[in-house]
Design a protein around this motif. Structure first.
Motif, mmCIF file in Angstrom:
data_model
loop_
_atom_site.group_PDB
_atom_site.id
_atom_site.type_symbol
_atom_site.label_atom_id
_atom_site.label_comp_id
_atom_site.label_asym_id
_atom_site.label_seq_id
_atom_site.Cartn_x
_atom_site.Cartn_y
_atom_site.Cartn_z
ATOM 1 N N ASN A 46 -14.582 15.900 -43.400
ATOM 2 C CA ASN A 46 -13.381 15.338 -44.027
ATOM 3 C C ASN A 46 -13.436 13.831 -44.210
ATOM 4 O O ASN A 46 -12.878 13.294 -45.171
ATOM 5 C CB ASN A 46 -12.141 15.694 -43.194
ATOM 6 C CG ASN A 46 -11.849 17.187 -43.186
ATOM 7 O OD1 ASN A 46 -12.144 17.887 -44.150
ATOM 8 N ND2 ASN A 46 -11.288 17.670 -42.086
ATOM 9 N N GLU A 47 -14.094 13.121 -43.306
ATOM 10 C CA GLU A 47 -14.080 11.661 -43.342
ATOM 11 C C GLU A 47 -15.321 11.059 -43.991
ATOM 12 O O GLU A 47 -15.300 9.900 -44.403
ATOM 13 C CB GLU A 47 -13.936 11.105 -41.912
ATOM 14 C CG GLU A 47 -12.630 11.493 -41.236
ATOM 15 C CD GLU A 47 -12.489 10.867 -39.860
ATOM 16 O OE1 GLU A 47 -13.313 9.979 -39.512
ATOM 17 O OE2 GLU A 47 -11.560 11.266 -39.122
ATOM 18 N N LYS A 79 -19.273 6.846 -44.492
ATOM 19 C CA LYS A 79 -17.822 6.672 -44.505
ATOM 20 C C LYS A 79 -17.494 5.288 -45.044
ATOM 21 O O LYS A 79 -17.557 4.290 -44.319
ATOM 22 C CB LYS A 79 -17.254 6.844 -43.094
ATOM 23 C CG LYS A 79 -15.739 6.758 -43.012
ATOM 24 C CD LYS A 79 -15.282 6.995 -41.580
ATOM 25 C CE LYS A 79 -13.765 6.919 -41.469
ATOM 26 N NZ LYS A 79 -13.300 7.163 -40.072
ATOM 27 N N ASP A 80 -17.212 5.224 -46.346
ATOM 28 C CA ASP A 80 -16.781 3.991 -47.015
ATOM 29 C C ASP A 80 -17.801 2.863 -46.894
ATOM 30 O O ASP A 80 -17.441 1.680 -46.938
ATOM 31 C CB ASP A 80 -15.435 3.512 -46.454
ATOM 32 C CG ASP A 80 -14.343 4.561 -46.585
ATOM 33 O OD1 ASP A 80 -14.310 5.249 -47.627
ATOM 34 O OD2 ASP A 80 -13.546 4.715 -45.640
ATOM 35 N N ILE A 84 -22.252 4.671 -41.140
ATOM 36 C CA ILE A 84 -23.336 5.468 -41.721
ATOM 37 C C ILE A 84 -24.086 6.153 -40.589
ATOM 38 O O ILE A 84 -24.518 5.501 -39.634
ATOM 39 C CB ILE A 84 -24.300 4.590 -42.543
ATOM 40 C CG1 ILE A 84 -23.549 3.928 -43.699
ATOM 41 C CG2 ILE A 84 -25.464 5.428 -43.081
ATOM 42 C CD1 ILE A 84 -24.367 2.891 -44.442
ATOM 43 N N ILE A 85 -24.223 7.460 -40.690
ATOM 44 C CA ILE A 85 -24.971 8.242 -39.704
ATOM 45 C C ILE A 85 -26.170 8.857 -40.421
ATOM 46 O O ILE A 85 -26.008 9.658 -41.352
ATOM 47 C CB ILE A 85 -24.105 9.354 -39.083
ATOM 48 C CG1 ILE A 85 -22.863 8.754 -38.411
ATOM 49 C CG2 ILE A 85 -24.916 10.170 -38.082
ATOM 50 C CD1 ILE A 85 -21.868 9.793 -37.920
ATOM 51 N N ASN A 86 -27.349 8.494 -40.002
ATOM 52 C CA ASN A 86 -28.582 8.989 -40.621
ATOM 53 C C ASN A 86 -29.318 9.855 -39.604
ATOM 54 O O ASN A 86 -29.694 9.383 -38.524
ATOM 55 C CB ASN A 86 -29.468 7.813 -41.054
ATOM 56 C CG ASN A 86 -30.696 8.282 -41.815
ATOM 57 O OD1 ASN A 86 -30.731 9.390 -42.338
ATOM 58 N ND2 ASN A 86 -31.722 7.451 -41.859
ATOM 59 N N THR A 95 -24.725 3.468 -37.694
ATOM 60 C CA THR A 95 -24.569 2.076 -38.083
ATOM 61 C C THR A 95 -23.111 1.780 -38.428
ATOM 62 O O THR A 95 -22.452 2.593 -39.084
ATOM 63 C CB THR A 95 -25.444 1.752 -39.312
ATOM 64 O OG1 THR A 95 -26.815 2.055 -39.005
ATOM 65 C CG2 THR A 95 -25.334 0.283 -39.700
ATOM 66 N N CYS A 96 -22.633 0.624 -37.981
ATOM 67 C CA CYS A 96 -21.303 0.147 -38.353
ATOM 68 C C CYS A 96 -21.455 -1.217 -39.013
ATOM 69 O O CYS A 96 -22.054 -2.133 -38.438
ATOM 70 C CB CYS A 96 -20.398 0.043 -37.132
ATOM 71 S SG CYS A 96 -18.759 -0.625 -37.522
ATOM 72 N N LYS A 97 -20.876 -1.364 -40.220
ATOM 73 C CA LYS A 97 -20.985 -2.613 -40.968
ATOM 74 C C LYS A 97 -19.664 -3.393 -41.003
ATOM 75 O O LYS A 97 -19.523 -4.321 -41.800
ATOM 76 C CB LYS A 97 -21.443 -2.321 -42.403
ATOM 77 C CG LYS A 97 -22.847 -1.739 -42.486
ATOM 78 C CD LYS A 97 -23.278 -1.536 -43.928
ATOM 79 C CE LYS A 97 -24.691 -1.001 -44.019
ATOM 80 N NZ LYS A 97 -25.122 -0.822 -45.417
#
Length: 255
Positions: A46-47, A79-80, A84-86, A95-97
């Motif tokens: 969903n997200e 997610k936007d 990012i999940i790889n 990863t969080c940006k």
């Protein structure tokens, strides 16, 4: 006019990443099963937007005839463009940006870790915490290095104070810290450069990477890894504070 502008007014963190390396590679059939199960998760479905990447492998058969095989190489959850999940057959990177503060980011990461490792049961042989800090140099004519860096920092070469052109420092060492029980490989990269992706603005990037190496393979347990990452975060933060001028650090601490 300001001399230095941090990427974030609160901490200068551009990217934070959490990595997990599998002791044994995921097979093609395991990967397909993992993907199907993760797609069923409410949060991931969903997200996040999902995308798959195929990989091509080649073997040489009888009479030297090449045989190609196509399989799923990785699945990416985005997610936007912030989270990012790889997931590949060899590792996971979260990863969080858009960093805010550890309490918020940690809660999200630990939630995602629970989801992923409820499906992926592979043992791990190492895990990683990485920070990328960024500062823009607004006025290169002033003594900006003295304003940005702690002059007594052991991670810096004083020779950079004499340089007017671009430079970089790369170094690494093995260390041991409390609450982990595994040796850490610290690698630190500091560079002054013109950012081609951002109108050639003059910037300083600091990349601080910490890899925990297991003596033996280890199964994922969320409580343990929360302690691991929290200790690594404290260790990394101490390194950052030793590099950056105390006036900048104090400003971050007030936010």
């Amino acid at each position: 006019m300001k001399t230095i502008k941090s990427y974030s007014e609160k901490n200068a963190i551009k990217v934070i990443a959490f990595g997990f390396h599998f002791a044994n590679k995921i097979s093609d059939s395991e990967m397909e099963d993992i993907i199907e199960k993760l797609k069923e998760n409410d949060i991931l479905s969903n997200e996040f937007k999902q995308s798959l990447t195929d990989e091509i492998s080649m073997t040489i058969g009888p009479y030297q005839i090449p045989n190609q095989k196509k399989s799923v190489g990785n699945i990416l959850f985005n997610k936007d463009d912030i989270w990012i999940i790889n997931i590949t057959k060899e590792f996971i990177v979260i990863t969080c940006k858009k960093y805010s503060k550890w309490d918020n980011i940690g809660l999200k990461v630990f939630e995602y870790m629970d989801i992923l490792f409820s499906v992926i049961t592979k043992e791990l042989n190492q895990f990683t915490l990485e920070y990328l800090y960024e500062f823009e140099i607004l006025d290169t004519q002033k003594k900006w290095k003295e304003k940005l860096f702690n002059k007594d920092c052991v991670y810096l070469n004083n020779y950079i104070l004499q340089l007017s052109d671009f430079w970089h420092i790369n170094q690494g060492s093995f260390v041991e810290i409390d609450d982990i029980g595994h040796k850490l490989l610290d690698t630190l990269g500091i560079k002054y450069f013109a950012d081609q992706q951002d109108s050639f603005k003059h910037k300083v990037n600091i990349k601080s990477q910490h890899i925990a190496l297991f003596n033996n393979m280890e199964k994922f347990e969320n409580d343990n890894f929360q302690k691991y990452f929290t200790s690594m975060r404290d260790h990394s933060k101490a390194i950052f504070k030793s590099i950056i001028h105390k006036e900048i650090v104090e400003k971050f601490n007030k936010e």
